[in-house]
Scaffold this motif. Structure first.
Motif, PDB file in Angstrom:
ATOM      1  N   LEU A   1       0.856  -1.190   0.000  1.00  0.00           N
ATOM      2  CA  LEU A   1       0.000   0.000   0.000  1.00  0.00           C
ATOM      3  C   LEU A   1       0.891   1.239   0.000  1.00  0.00           C
ATOM      4  N   PRO A   2       0.890   2.013  -1.090  1.00  0.00           N
ATOM      5  CA  PRO A   2       1.787   3.171  -1.177  1.00  0.00           C
ATOM      6  C   PRO A   2       1.155   4.466  -0.664  1.00  0.00           C
ATOM      7  N   LYS A   3       2.020   5.463  -0.499  1.00  0.00           N
ATOM      8  CA  LYS A   3       1.630   6.850  -0.221  1.00  0.00           C
ATOM      9  C   LYS A   3       0.576   6.973   0.879  1.00  0.00           C
ATOM     10  N   VAL A   4       0.852   6.332   1.993  1.00  0.00           N
ATOM     11  CA  VAL A   4      -0.065   6.381   3.128  1.00  0.00           C
ATOM     12  C   VAL A   4       0.220   7.647   3.940  1.00  0.00           C
ATOM     13  N   THR A   5      -0.832   8.360   4.296  1.00  0.00           N
ATOM     14  CA  THR A   5      -0.678   9.569   5.103  1.00  0.00           C
ATOM     15  C   THR A   5      -1.396   9.469   6.443  1.00  0.00           C
ATOM     16  N   TYR A   6      -2.488   8.725   6.491  1.00  0.00           N
ATOM     17  CA  TYR A   6      -3.287   8.618   7.710  1.00  0.00           C
ATOM     18  C   TYR A   6      -3.505   7.152   8.074  1.00  0.00           C
ATOM     19  N   ALA A   7      -3.587   6.899   9.372  1.00  0.00           N
ATOM     20  CA  ALA A   7      -3.832   5.537   9.846  1.00  0.00           C
ATOM     21  C   ALA A   7      -5.171   5.005   9.341  1.00  0.00           C
ATOM     22  N   GLU A   8      -6.109   5.902   9.094  1.00  0.00           N
ATOM     23  CA  GLU A   8      -7.416   5.471   8.600  1.00  0.00           C
ATOM     24  C   GLU A   8      -7.315   4.799   7.232  1.00  0.00           C
ATOM     25  N   GLN A   9      -6.333   5.199   6.422  1.00  0.00           N
ATOM     26  CA  GLN A   9      -6.130   4.535   5.131  1.00  0.00           C
ATOM     27  C   GLN A   9      -5.651   3.102   5.333  1.00  0.00           C
ATOM     28  N   VAL A  10      -4.817   2.899   6.330  1.00  0.00           N
ATOM     29  CA  VAL A  10      -4.362   1.548   6.663  1.00  0.00           C
ATOM     30  C   VAL A  10      -5.541   0.707   7.146  1.00  0.00           C
ATOM     31  N   ALA A  11      -6.374   1.292   8.001  1.00  0.00           N
ATOM     32  CA  ALA A  11      -7.551   0.575   8.490  1.00  0.00           C
ATOM     33  C   ALA A  11      -8.482   0.211   7.336  1.00  0.00           C
ATOM     34  N   ALA A  12      -8.603   1.118   6.359  1.00  0.00           N
ATOM     35  CA  ALA A  12      -9.448   0.840   5.197  1.00  0.00           C
ATOM     36  C   ALA A  12      -8.889  -0.327   4.387  1.00  0.00           C
ATOM     37  N   MET A  13      -7.572  -0.376   4.232  1.00  0.00           N
ATOM     38  CA  MET A  13      -6.946  -1.489   3.512  1.00  0.00           C
ATOM     39  C   MET A  13      -7.183  -2.802   4.257  1.00  0.00           C
ATOM     40  N   ALA A  14      -7.050  -2.771   5.567  1.00  0.00           N
ATOM     41  CA  ALA A  14      -7.299  -3.977   6.359  1.00  0.00           C
ATOM     42  C   ALA A  14      -8.742  -4.438   6.198  1.00  0.00           C
ATOM     43  N   GLY A  15      -9.668  -3.489   6.196  1.00  0.00           N
ATOM     44  CA  GLY A  15     -11.071  -3.842   6.012  1.00  0.00           C
ATOM     45  C   GLY A  15     -11.351  -4.392   4.626  1.00  0.00           C
ATOM     46  N   LEU A  16     -10.699  -3.821   3.623  1.00  0.00           N
ATOM     47  CA  LEU A  16     -10.857  -4.294   2.248  1.00  0.00           C
ATOM     48  C   LEU A  16     -10.413  -5.748   2.116  1.00  0.00           C
ATOM     49  N   LEU A  17      -9.268  -6.070   2.698  1.00  0.00           N
ATOM     50  CA  LEU A  17      -8.761  -7.438   2.618  1.00  0.00           C
ATOM     51  C   LEU A  17      -9.630  -8.401   3.425  1.00  0.00           C
ATOM     52  N   ALA A  18     -10.142  -7.935   4.552  1.00  0.00           N
ATOM     53  CA  ALA A  18     -11.041  -8.782   5.345  1.00  0.00           C
ATOM     54  C   ALA A  18     -12.304  -9.117   4.554  1.00  0.00           C
ATOM     55  N   GLU A  19     -12.815  -8.147   3.806  1.00  0.00           N
ATOM     56  CA  GLU A  19     -14.007  -8.396   2.997  1.00  0.00           C
ATOM     57  C   GLU A  19     -13.707  -9.384   1.876  1.00  0.00           C
ATOM     58  N   PHE A  20     -12.538  -9.272   1.259  1.00  0.00           N
ATOM     59  CA  PHE A  20     -12.163 -10.230   0.217  1.00  0.00           C
ATOM     60  C   PHE A  20     -12.085 -11.641   0.803  1.00  0.00           C
TER      61      PHE A  20
END
Length: 419
Positions: A185-204
């Protein structure tokens, strides 16, 4: 069992009360700081633009690196003279470098849909993602292989999610997720973006009936906000927490981060003070969490005549050695010409310290003393050093066992690795 005949003043109830009061802390420490995962960490990551990735990419990189060696350092003495290797290291290092370039030239391959790929039409990127998944599923990768999709910033968020979905779905349809799959996951600025990525993978995982937590990802640290947030706190520590156990690595982005700090292009480098500061914060945030660290890259390529190639090799070798000494055991390589000096630096680093590390560890295990008084933490570091040397092929199991009297299982235990 404690000796009941020894005089004490505090009863068992005191210990029990303190234990109960700290139970939540004990659980939190175990959750947040599980320690080293006990798996091999690649010594580098190779980035290739997604549209250039093909079935022979890894072999092509190895062949081009070997050709460069043949032309500009055809024997051990020549390479040692360029890099300043000690005489006793020259032969073993050169032989291992050449063997590595034949056997496994790339340890970690990232198929890049971000900066290295750029903006394309949706149809073209869809097609490229489908093709990348098919190639990876067919085994056209390295021991660790995956993609870097576009980031989760608003302008490219939907495109990044779609590319990731196409790639992962293609792998599932071709038989399942391969071992060694890595997502970035590139160009991360906020922890919320990381949380969103984690949620995306959990849904997959939910959609495909995969075990929760099967998919992890690396976080690229290439923005200043990832290091220091507007509240003055270290954002990167919050990012690891926001990943909810899915973060596998923190990768430093040399040029984006340097540019964000206002560093002129000519001075953007892995050894610039702003880079050292960022990487020190990353190192502290990741310590004990099991999240691995990776340094960035150099954009000085070994191309042109022999003098230019040797100059670029010396620079790359110095930067890799510097990273290793600072406990950054992985870095990016952007050109096949970087492979000879990557492996030369790594192999020399582990071979030159082999006997001293082995002697100190053997003395520690035997409680035999010696010129250096080592503690358990140092024994963990010594074991980790030997294990990394084994993992990358710098040293052989028989060598380590002969010098320490310890096998791989014993080293893992001393290093505190999970397995």
């Amino acid at each position: 069992m404690a000796d009941d005949t020894v005089a004490t003043s505090l009863g068992a109830s005191v210990r029990e009360r303190i234990g109960a009061g700290l139970a939540a802390v004990d659980a939190e420490l175990a959750r947040r700081y599980p320690g080293d995962p006990g798996t091999r960490q690649p010594v580098h990551t190779v980035y290739v633009p997604a549209d250039t990735y093909h079935a022979g990419t890894v072999r092509d990189w190895g062949d081009r690196a070997l050709a460069l060696l043949d032309e500009h350092a055809p024997d051990a003495g020549a390479l040692a003279a360029v890099l300043g290797l000690a005489d006793e290291l020259a032969g073993p290092v050169y032989e291992r470098v050449r063997a590595k370039l034949v056997r496994e030239p790339v340890e970690d391959l990232r198929i890049d849909f971000e900066d290295g790929y750029g903006p394309r039409s949706d149809a073209e990127e869809d097609e490229t993602a489908v093709r990348a998944a098919a190639l990876v599923a067919a085994g056209a990768g390295a021991p660790y292989t995956g993609i870097r999709a576009k980031c989760l910033e608003a302008a490219v968020r939907d495109r990044g999610i779609r590319t990731l979905d196409i790639f992962l779905t293609g792998l599932m349809n071709a038989g399942g997720l391969p071992d060694g799959l890595v997502l970035t996951l590139p160009k991360v600025t906020y922890a919320e973006q990381v949380a969103a990525m984690a949620g995306l993978l959990a849904e997959f995982e939910r959609v495909h009936g995969l075990t929760f937590g099967r998919l992890g990802f690396e976080i690229q640290i290439e923005t200043t906000q990832a290091i220091l947030g507007p509240d003055g706190r270290a954002t990167v520590a919050r990012m690891i927490d926001a990943a909810e156990g899915r973060a596998t690595g923190l990768h430093y982005g040399t040029f984006d981060y340097s540019a964000a700090c206002g560093v002129s292009a000519a001075y953007q480098s892995m050894d610039h003070p702003v880079a050292d500061h960022a990487k020190a914060v990353m190192q502290l945030a990741a310590a004990g969490t099991g999240v691995r660290l990776s340094d960035g890259s150099t954009n000085v390529l070994p191309v042109g005549g022999t003098r230019q190639v040797h100059d670029a090799w010396r620079l790359h070798h110095r930067l890799v050695r510097r990273s290793l000494a600072r406990a950054y055991y992985q870095g990016w390589d952007m050109d096949p010409g970087h492979l000879p000096t990557r492996y030369a630096a790594v192999y020399a680093f582990y071979r030159e310290g082999l006997e001293q590390a082995a002697d100190r560890l053997a003395a520690y295990v035997a409680r035999a003393g010696g010129a250096v008084l080592d503690e358990p933490a140092t024994a963990r570091a010594l074991s980790g050093y030997l294990l990394r040397g084994l993992d990358c092929g710098a040293v052989d199991p028989a060598e380590v066992t002969a010098l320490t009297g310890l096998d791989r299982t014993a080293l893992d235990r001393l290093a505190g690795r999970r397995g």
